[in-house]
Design an enzyme around this catalytic site. Sequence first.
Site, PDB file in Angstrom:
ATOM      1  N   LEU A 266      89.135 -12.365  54.556  1.00 62.06           N
ATOM      2  CA  LEU A 266      88.126 -12.571  55.591  1.00 62.06           C
ATOM      3  C   LEU A 266      88.561 -13.758  56.438  1.00 62.06           C
ATOM      4  O   LEU A 266      89.251 -14.662  55.949  1.00 62.06           O
ATOM      5  CB  LEU A 266      86.741 -12.846  54.981  1.00 62.06           C
ATOM      6  N   ASP A 267      88.161 -13.764  57.691  1.00 63.94           N
ATOM      7  CA  ASP A 267      88.443 -14.924  58.527  1.00 63.94           C
ATOM      8  C   ASP A 267      87.751 -16.163  57.956  1.00 63.94           C
ATOM      9  O   ASP A 267      86.735 -16.068  57.247  1.00 63.94           O
ATOM     10  CB  ASP A 267      87.965 -14.677  59.956  1.00 63.94           C
TER      11      ASP A 267
END
Length: 471
Positions: free
Chosen positions: A281-282
């Site tokens: 995930l960012d």
Amino acid sequence: MTIRPPRSGGPTGRKPQAGKSSASKFRGGKAQADGRARTGPRTSARDAAERAARNRGEDAGTRDPWGAQAAAAPAPARPPKPRRDAAAPRDAAPRDAAAGKPGGRPPAKRSAAPSPALASAPAPGPTRREQRAAASATLASGVQTLTVEPDEAGMRIDRFLTARFPLLPFTRVQTIVRKGELRVDGKRAKPNDRLEPGMSVRVPPLRLDQPTERPRSAAREQDDAAFIRSLILYEDADMMILNKPFGLAVQGGSGTVRHVDGLLAALTGPDGQKPRLVHRLDKDTAGCLIIAKTRLAAATLAKSFRSRAARKIYWALTAGVPRVRQGRVSTYLAKEEPTDADARMRVAKHGDEGASHALTYYAMVDQAAQKLSWLSFKPVTGRTHQLRAHAAHIGHPIVGDPKYFSVENWELPGGIQNRLHLLARRIVIPHPRTGKPVDVSAPLPPHMAQSWNLLGFDAARYDPIVEAPEA
């Protein structure tokens, strides 16, 4: 004047010229009356080498003058041969081996002094062959050849290197693969190529940087383990799903010291198995993050993502209200800077270099004063920054996005924090051992919960994205 008959092996049936002896005619490099060069007795290079070995007192039958080991071994010491008498006939001196080679260059005029190579043993020292071998060994000293294990089947090449070399930065991994320094079964590979058991992976010298941080203390290990356990939404013997908070990176990078992958080291089991990342995930995206506890579980879960058996739902707060409440976004995405791992993505055309197809379904759950929208996304593919780029592409960028938010004359409403409002809300994935679906939902992070309360959104409201197609 007595004329000496020619030596055996020389030409026969020729009469000597008047006033000259036959001996002078057979000296190396002298031309005959008909203009042809005299080459002397016909012999081979091997005969010459054997003859030279005998002169040095060696066994000509066992020594190979071109072997690496023989070339490296110095000749045994032997007293020098006695000089020949200067008054001895020049024909009695041994002829140069090169003089007997057909088509060879005429040898230089011989002197009465013997050759230094025949008088003494060669000076000790490495040969050219030994020097080349040493240089090759030096160049190859850092090269490693790894074999893919069965529990690493299906892993991406970049993930394989990251798992095998935890100290290697991910940007360095991508550089190695992109430049072709890494070979799989002797061939170049791409970072997203998959590995199969038994494959041979040639890794160049890595020059791993030594960790600069101080040794981890027991108290720090306990704090990290307690922090990771406080994020767990689901856990069993094979996997766990974390509620990743906003601002916590998944993997290390330039200037990133604290990240999920590093914190997972505190949960290493007695058998040495460290929990592994399955997807990413960012840094500023909160929500469901799947962690595998074993290599087998990691490989199985990774296959579920590749085969699109995993279902993901994201929530976002976006600027404006879309005219089409439910829709489909299908584009090609490519990095603006191919060498930057965290570069901004742009909408590209089919066939552009580095362009990959990206497909996303969206649905509007609620809106506030025609200014802000609560959108729910269901990505079919999993490209970098896919949802953020697609939201900006349809004209409704995600609030707080530093890369893709570019609405002119737009002011952030009071009480809403300027943080990325994107949540990995829900994930459904087959269990790596039983195959039964594991369905987990993450709560809103604090800054999004504050915005939801301010705008009057109800997090328990029905989400129409569940009815969107799966492909």
